[in-house]
Design a protein around this motif. Structure first.
Motif, PDB file in Angstrom:
ATOM      1  N   TYR A  35       0.862  -1.167   0.000  1.00 57.40           N
ATOM      2  CA  TYR A  35       0.000   0.000   0.000  1.00 57.40           C
ATOM      3  C   TYR A  35       0.912   1.235   0.000  1.00 57.40           C
ATOM      4  CZ  TYR A  35      -3.464  -3.349   1.783  1.00 57.40           C
ATOM      5  OH  TYR A  35      -4.284  -4.423   1.960  1.00 57.40           O
ATOM      6  N   PHE A  82       1.349   5.620  -0.073  1.00 61.55           N
ATOM      7  CA  PHE A  82       0.700   6.858   0.332  1.00 61.55           C
ATOM      8  C   PHE A  82       1.635   8.045   0.076  1.00 61.55           C
ATOM      9  CE2 PHE A  82      -2.578   4.810   2.991  1.00 61.55           C
ATOM     10  CZ  PHE A  82      -2.011   3.571   3.203  1.00 61.55           C
ATOM     11  N   LYS A 135      -3.568   7.867  -2.003  1.00 62.96           N
ATOM     12  CA  LYS A 135      -3.101   6.530  -1.667  1.00 62.96           C
ATOM     13  C   LYS A 135      -3.356   5.589  -2.831  1.00 62.96           C
ATOM     14  CE  LYS A 135      -7.447   5.274   0.610  1.00 62.96           C
ATOM     15  NZ  LYS A 135      -8.096   4.912   1.897  1.00 62.96           N
ATOM     16  N   PHE A 195      -3.667   1.246  -3.506  1.00 66.98           N
ATOM     17  CA  PHE A 195      -3.547  -0.119  -2.999  1.00 66.98           C
ATOM     18  C   PHE A 195      -3.937  -1.166  -4.035  1.00 66.98           C
ATOM     19  CE2 PHE A 195      -7.442   1.855  -1.458  1.00 66.98           C
ATOM     20  CZ  PHE A 195      -8.437   0.983  -1.825  1.00 66.98           C
ATOM     21  N   VAL A 252       2.980   0.678   3.388  1.00 66.72           N
ATOM     22  CA  VAL A 252       2.492  -0.323   4.333  1.00 66.72           C
ATOM     23  C   VAL A 252       2.522  -1.659   3.610  1.00 66.72           C
ATOM     24  CG1 VAL A 252       0.547  -1.150   5.709  1.00 66.72           C
ATOM     25  CG2 VAL A 252       1.012   1.298   5.553  1.00 66.72           C
ATOM     26  N   ALA A 271       0.536  -5.261   8.052  1.00 68.89           N
ATOM     27  CA  ALA A 271      -0.376  -4.185   7.678  1.00 68.89           C
ATOM     28  C   ALA A 271      -0.500  -3.108   8.740  1.00 68.89           C
ATOM     29  CB  ALA A 271      -1.749  -4.767   7.369  1.00 68.89           C
ATOM     30  N   ILE A 285       3.397   1.576   9.299  1.00 69.93           N
ATOM     31  CA  ILE A 285       3.518   2.564   8.237  1.00 69.93           C
ATOM     32  C   ILE A 285       4.953   3.070   8.263  1.00 69.93           C
ATOM     33  CG2 ILE A 285       2.617   4.676   7.229  1.00 69.93           C
ATOM     34  CD1 ILE A 285       0.150   4.342   9.026  1.00 69.93           C
ATOM     35  N   TYR A 304      -5.715   1.092  15.543  1.00 71.02           N
ATOM     36  CA  TYR A 304      -4.274   1.224  15.384  1.00 71.02           C
ATOM     37  C   TYR A 304      -3.815   2.602  15.835  1.00 71.02           C
ATOM     38  CZ  TYR A 304      -4.217  -2.937  12.331  1.00 71.02           C
ATOM     39  OH  TYR A 304      -4.319  -4.205  11.812  1.00 71.02           O
ATOM     40  N   TYR A 341       0.030   4.901  16.671  1.00 70.89           N
ATOM     41  CA  TYR A 341       1.467   4.931  16.381  1.00 70.89           C
ATOM     42  C   TYR A 341       2.133   6.101  17.096  1.00 70.89           C
ATOM     43  CZ  TYR A 341      -0.458   2.496  12.261  1.00 70.89           C
ATOM     44  OH  TYR A 341      -1.137   1.648  11.421  1.00 70.89           O
ATOM     45  N   TYR A 393       5.682   8.329  16.338  1.00 70.32           N
ATOM     46  CA  TYR A 393       6.818   8.595  15.464  1.00 70.32           C
ATOM     47  C   TYR A 393       7.651   9.726  16.070  1.00 70.32           C
ATOM     48  CZ  TYR A 393       4.535   5.991  11.692  1.00 70.32           C
ATOM     49  OH  TYR A 393       3.954   5.005  10.932  1.00 70.32           O
ATOM     50  N   LEU A 431       9.378   5.230  13.142  1.00 73.01           N
ATOM     51  CA  LEU A 431       8.369   4.595  13.986  1.00 73.01           C
ATOM     52  C   LEU A 431       9.000   4.130  15.292  1.00 73.01           C
ATOM     53  CD1 LEU A 431       5.437   3.545  14.205  1.00 73.01           C
ATOM     54  CD2 LEU A 431       6.230   1.442  13.097  1.00 73.01           C
ATOM     55  N   GLY A 454      -5.895  -2.136   8.716  1.00 76.77           N
ATOM     56  CA  GLY A 454      -6.190  -2.823   7.467  1.00 76.77           C
ATOM     57  C   GLY A 454      -5.249  -2.477   6.353  1.00 76.77           C
ATOM     58  N   GLY A 455      -4.263  -1.642   6.593  1.00 78.30           N
ATOM     59  CA  GLY A 455      -3.219  -1.373   5.617  1.00 78.30           C
ATOM     60  C   GLY A 455      -3.525  -0.296   4.619  1.00 78.30           C
ATOM     61  N   ASN A 456      -4.746  -0.316   4.050  1.00 76.94           N
ATOM     62  CA  ASN A 456      -5.014   0.654   2.999  1.00 76.94           C
ATOM     63  C   ASN A 456      -5.773   1.865   3.512  1.00 76.94           C
ATOM     64  OD1 ASN A 456      -7.391  -0.607   3.560  1.00 76.94           O
ATOM     65  ND2 ASN A 456      -8.038  -0.847   1.444  1.00 76.94           N
TER      66      ASN A 456
END
Lengths: 114, 113
Positions: free
Chosen positions: A32, A34, A49, A51, A94, A99, A102, B31, B33, B35, B45, B97-99
């Motif tokens: 993926y 971005f 993005k 995918f 990603v 998944a 990032i 999710y 994060y 950074y 990350l 979900g990644g996307n």
């Protein structure tokens, strides 16, 4: 592990000129992808993005990017830049296999010449 | 619509002090994060979490700790501050979900002297 390379640290273009920012990724399969933009003193905002499907994706603010699997690239383009486009631009990846992570490139700072 | 909120915005620490950077999101994202951003280095990350009670190391976890007791909160702890931890820290969240897009806070600028 996946990685992202943005070879241009700083680019200056004239207002109204076209723009292309380069991004290369390293990953065994199609990730993926971005592009984010960061204005001074701000957090990051998603531009676009990719995918799956059409390899040319459209984003906000008139930006587009093209995924080229053969070159492992995902370059960002804009036909005519505006002074307000001055910012830092980050490419990110990603991986399907992880998944949740990032990974960002080092960024390209864009300056606009009046 | 608050999104991702980080506090404080600025902080100066002395070497060896400890502190917690707070991050909360109101989008019910699984999710989250952390950074750090250093000039010319992009975003690295530190830690991430895929849900309450689950955390994992990122690229640069040394010197930091995290916890995720609720979906909303993901604090980052610095136990013994060092000058190398001078940076701008960003918290982000995403549905997963990644996307899916990550949403970022405004950042915390930390200086260790």
């Amino acid at each position: 592990a996946q990685s992202v390379t943005q070879p241009d640290i700083h680019i200056t273009v004239s207002e109204g000129a076209s723009l292309e920012l380069r991004c290369n990724y390293s990953y065994g399969a199609t990730p993926y992808l971005f592009w984010y933009v960061q204005s001074p003193g701000q957090g990051l905002q998603l531009l676009l993005k990719y995918f799956s499907g059409d390899t040319l994706v459209q984003g906000i603010k008139g930006f587009e990017a093209e995924f080229k699997r053969s070159q492992s690239s995902f370059n960002l383009r804009k036909p005519s830049v505006h002074w307000s486009d001055a910012a830092e631009y980050f490419c990110a990846v990603v991986a399907y296999s992880s998944a949740s992570k990032i990974i960002f490139g080092s960024g390209t700072r864009l300056s606009i010449r009046p | 619509n608050a999104g991702v909120t980080q506090t404080p915005k600025f902080r100066i620490l002395k070497i060896g002090q400890s502190m917690t950077l707070q991050c909360t999101q109101d989008m019910n994202h699984n999710y989250m994060y952390w950074y750090r951003q250093d000039p010319g280095m992009g975003l690295k990350l530190i830690y991430y979490s895929v849900g309450a009670g689950i955390t994992d190391k990122g690229e640069v976890p040394n010197g930091y700790n995290v916890s995720r007791s609720t979906t909303e909160d993901f604090p980052l702890r610095l136990e013994l501050a060092a000058p190398s931890q001078t940076s701008v820290y960003f918290c982000a969240s995403s549905p997963g979900g990644g996307n899916t897009e990550a949403f970022f806070g405004q950042g915390t600028r930390l200086t260790v002297v």
